[in-house]
Design an enzyme around this catalytic site. Structure first.
Site, mmCIF file in Angstrom:
data_model
loop_
_atom_site.group_PDB
_atom_site.id
_atom_site.type_symbol
_atom_site.label_atom_id
_atom_site.label_comp_id
_atom_site.label_asym_id
_atom_site.label_seq_id
_atom_site.Cartn_x
_atom_site.Cartn_y
_atom_site.Cartn_z
ATOM 1 N N ASP A 1 -28.369 -19.734 17.376
ATOM 2 C CA ASP A 1 -29.480 -20.858 17.162
ATOM 3 C C ASP A 1 -29.441 -21.882 16.739
ATOM 4 O OD1 ASP A 1 -29.010 -19.462 14.973
ATOM 5 O OD2 ASP A 1 -32.104 -18.879 15.350
ATOM 6 N N HIS B 1 0.939 -0.876 0.079
ATOM 7 C CA HIS B 1 0.312 0.087 0.222
ATOM 8 C C HIS B 1 1.107 1.408 0.213
ATOM 9 C CE1 HIS B 1 -2.539 3.248 1.318
ATOM 10 N NE2 HIS B 1 -2.159 3.324 2.616
ATOM 11 N N TYR C 1 -5.983 9.440 1.433
ATOM 12 C CA TYR C 1 -6.501 10.103 2.919
ATOM 13 C C TYR C 1 -5.437 10.311 2.961
ATOM 14 C CZ TYR C 1 -2.960 5.673 4.548
ATOM 15 O OH TYR C 1 -2.066 4.737 4.401
#
Length: 808
Positions: free
Chosen positions: A542, A219, A253
């Site tokens: 469940d 990255h 960013y």
């Protein structure tokens, strides 16, 4: 009893946090090993940019990030400068409204701000390019490297030891349990070994024969030269004051480094890394997690950065590298114990953002046996076997890298790989124009284009209203016709992908009784809905248990996490066998279901002959089957199971016999609507380990009088402060999709779990967690893309509360 010896492999932000969390709980015999030198070991922590954006689609991941912020703040290792995610397209602006809803649902303080406020908070921005932003003031920058030193020192004061330049070469085991690790510096005995090795995690997992589904990917991260507008704003000690910034429309960013900017990019091609080829040495200028910068890959991102931040035109990229991080097939972390080697745990693919929170959860699992935050999203056993194949991991992890900042719909399926697992009915479903979505590698029909003509035959009041653009994605009004036919005629549902195991052998009943809440000591042929709890009374699953023989049970479960749970608890002589792939299932449901099935069998399928929640072996059109009289859609019918080789013959026989009755094939869209009208919960969505049976409205499945079972003691004296409630949408047309915040008296009070349009009741339905004080008839509001939608708490089930339809 003394605390166990623990060896943690990896001294980065995860390993250091885990050592701190364990020693804080009294497990002080902890040794942390790392192949690199301390404290800067050369792993991903050493170069992590440290941005912490807390808001996530997953409640658990948001909780983990929030704890990370709180903990690092307490250590003076966090700059709480806030976070901004800007929108430069209308689609992103709408997405930020949805994300703001997540923040509100999960209790994170955030606010949508306009372009002018964006420019005030980030003066370098070109405000003319921005629609607005999501601003979260508690986001910020983790000082990861400093945190590791502080955490190691604190854990060390409690007894932990950290050893660098020590490479683990093997995980020692005996009798199916870990006994320690072997390193190039000698052996270290251990009762528990936790791999926090980051992108080396695959190598460590392989030492115990464990497939670790992660892929190291590079990255890009760069630092600019000095930016004039930043000069004088910050100091070396307080290196940032502007909010951390995401420009997700361009996969970018930004953060400050005193008077320079750091820029991270996901906009480039995926760059998978073979960790075995990396140079493990660490120097002042190089480390294995930092690869040489590929300038050409970053060039488009640099252009986009200058468009958003024009001040960058006066500087240049001064340094950059391609840093290695771990990605997984679904983008989530990997936590859990090996299925084969007890005491060997993984805590991998964890970014700085969630590091302290996940480390706390792992420590709780080890010490207490349960985590305060539900961990099924990150449980390593969530994957199916086919999803562990290296080719699958490689392709899907790279796709997750590409999509890391994309706007993804909750139902959006993978485009590739597909057709990994198809049921015996797949060919027939394709002939009927099935529109398939994918889950767990299975192709699952959501509706059938062949049923489109039925829409013209529906009563006018059965036609659903038009949907908004978001909820209309991966949806068709054909689902209304399929639901109507299920309620008024008969439909076939492919239930094959639902996981099932066979539990057999001496002691099977006692084993199941000890793990479940309901009474299973019933006659052969009984079918029982029951829960599995953790030791704190939380609902870990469940299940539906059918007793086919005195010591043979077929158990419908929720996934591989349940398989792992059964296997780990099974005593000698009890066999747990996953039978999903070798069997198939057709749900035959609707008021005409008996008219379809009875002529095909000599067995008595009348109400008296095969009662509700009973099972029977039979032959249908000559095909040997197990028929279970139960229904997740709230209509008369059966789940009919047979072996996979007989599946197509069973489908064809049912289809042919159903033609005079107007039988249709129906998909998951209709199924989900019908089950919500009936009030049936979906584990993992409506309820998790964070909820107990009384809160979730499934306490009818709890029988304390039957004797001891896991979690029984924890349920004593519970008084619910919240409940899962059924809501109907007042405007009759707005279909929410889940995770939206719910407001009571103007205050955020809960969140939506499941939602659908109720075709039988003629209005949208949502289930939501709300305070117990939200009684039937209470008015609430759901925030949907920034607007409030009125809803009412309704009595449930909405359809057939007296169970007449299902028991006829």
């Amino acid at each position: 009893m003394s605390a166990p010896k623990v060896v943690i492999i990896g001294a980065g932000i995860v390993g250091a946090n885990l050592a701190d969390e364990l020693t804080a709980r009294g497990w002080t015999d902890v040794t942390v090993l790392d192949r690199g030198p301390l404290p800067r070991t050369g792993g991903s922590t050493s170069h992590a940019p440290g941005l912490v954006f807390q808001t996530n689609a997953s409640k658990a991941m948001t909780d983990f990030a929030r704890y990370t912020v709180e903990k690092l703040l307490s250590l003076d290792c966090f700059l709480q400068v806030g976070g901004m995610e800007v929108a430069t397209t209308p689609a992103r602006w709408e997405d930020l409204k949805r994300k703001h809803g997540w923040a509100t649902s999960w209790g994170v303080d955030g606010r949508l701000i306009d372009a002018s406020e964006c420019a005030e908070r980030w003066p370098l921005l070109d405000g003319s390019r921005i629609f607005g932003a999501l601003h979260v003031p508690t986001d910020g920058l983790a000082r990861a490297a400093k945190a590791v030193e502080v955490l190691a020192a604190r854990a060390g004061e409690r007894g932990a030891r950290f050893l660098g330049s020590t490479r683990v070469t093997d995980v020692l085991q005996e009798g199916g349990r870990v006994t320690g690790v072997r390193t190039d510096q000698g052996d270290f005995p251990a009762d528990v070994v936790v791999s926090c090795a980051g992108f080396w995690g695959r190598e460590i997992g392989a030492m115990v024969g464990m497939d670790v589904p992660l892929l190291p990917l590079a990255h890009q991260y760069v630092k600019t030269g000095q930016v004039a507008e930043l000069v004088g704003r910050n100091t070396e000690e307080v290196e940032a004051s502007l909010p951390i910034l995401r420009h997700q429309d361009q996969d970018l960013y930004f953060r400050e480094h005193v008077d320079r900017l750091g820029i991270g990019s996901y906009a480039h091609r995926p760059m998978p890394v073979d960790e075995s080829t990396l140079d493990p040495s660490v120097t002042e200028t190089a480390m294995p997690s930092m690869l040489p910068f590929t300038e050409d890959d970053f060039a488009p991102s640099w252009e986009q950065s200058q468009l958003l931040l024009p001040a960058l035109r006066q500087t240049k990229v001064e340094e950059g590298f391609n840093g290695i991080f771990s990605f997984t097939p679904d983008g989530q972390s990997l936590v859990g114990e090996s299925a084969d080697v007890r005491g060997f745990w993984l805590a991998e693919a964890i970014w700085v953002t969630h590091s302290a929170g996940i480390a706390k959860a792992v420590a709780e699992l080890l010490v207490d046996g349960h985590s305060e935050v539900d961990t099924h999203d990150i449980d390593v056993h969530r994957f199916e076997e086919v999803q562990l194949a290296p080719s699958y991991v490689r392709e899907t992890a790279q796709q997750n890298f590409v999509e890391v900042y994309d706007i993804l719909h909750p139902l959006q399926p993978k485009l590739s790989p597909r057709d990994l697992r198809v049921t015996p009915f797949h060919a027939r479903q394709r002939e009927l124009g099935a529109v398939f979505l994918e889950a767990g590698g299975w192709e699952r029909p959501h509706w059938f284009e062949a049923n489109a003509p039925l829409l013209k035959k529906l009563p006018h009041d059965a036609l659903p209203p038009a949907r908004d653009a978001w909820s209309a994605q991966f949806h068709s009004p054909i689902a209304a016709a399929e639901a109507w036919q299920t309620r008024n005629g008969v439909a076939l549902y492919d239930m094959t992908p639902l996981k099932r195991v066979e539990i057999s052998g001496p002691g099977s009943l006692e084993f199941l009784q000890g793990l479940t809440t309901n009474q299973l000591d019933k006659s052969v042929g009984s079918v029982t809905y029951t829960l599995m709890l953790d030791n704190a009374g939380g609902i870990r699953s469940d299940v539906t248990v059918a007793r086919l023989e005195p010591e043979v049970f077929q158990v419908g479960i929720n996934g591989n996490i349940d398989v792992d749970h059964f296997v780990k608890h099974a005593p000698a002589g009890v066999r747990v066998r996953d039978i999903t792939g070798g069997t198939c299932c057709v749900g035959v449901w609707g008021p005409l279901a008996r008219d379809l099935v009875q002529p095909l069998t000599q067995e008595d399928f009348s109400h008296a002959g095969l009662k509700y929640f009973r099972a029977r072996r039979a032959r249908i059109a000559g095909v040997p089957v197990v028929a279970m009289r139960l229904s997740y859609v709230g209509e008369l019918g059966w789940e009919i199971y047979t072996s996979a080789d007989n599946g197509l013959r069973l489908w064809d026989a049912l289809w042919a016999a159903g033609q005079p009755l107007g039988v249709v094939a129906a998909g998951r869209a209709a199924f989900n609507s019908l089950r919500l009208e009936k009030g049936y919960r979906l584990w993992g969505t409506d309820m998790t380990t964070e909820h107990d049976p009384y809160e979730a409205g499934v306490d009818f499945a709890v029988r304390p009088a039957k004797g001891e079972f896991l979690g029984r003691a924890a349920l004593e004296g519970r008084t619910p402060s919240r409940r899962l409630r059924c809501l109907t949408i007042d405007d009759g047309r707005t279909v929410v999709l889940g995770k939206e915040p719910v407001f009571a008296d103007g205050v955020a009070a809960g969140y939506v779990t499941s939602a659908a349009y109720g075709y039988t009741v003629g209005r949208p339905i949502a289930y939501a967690w709300l305070p117990a004080s939200a009684d039937i008839g209470s008015s609430v509001e759901i925030e949907y893309f920034g607007r409030r939608v009125a809803a009412t708490v309704a009595a449930e089930p909405l359809v057939d509360p007296g169970m007449e339809r299902i028991r006829r």
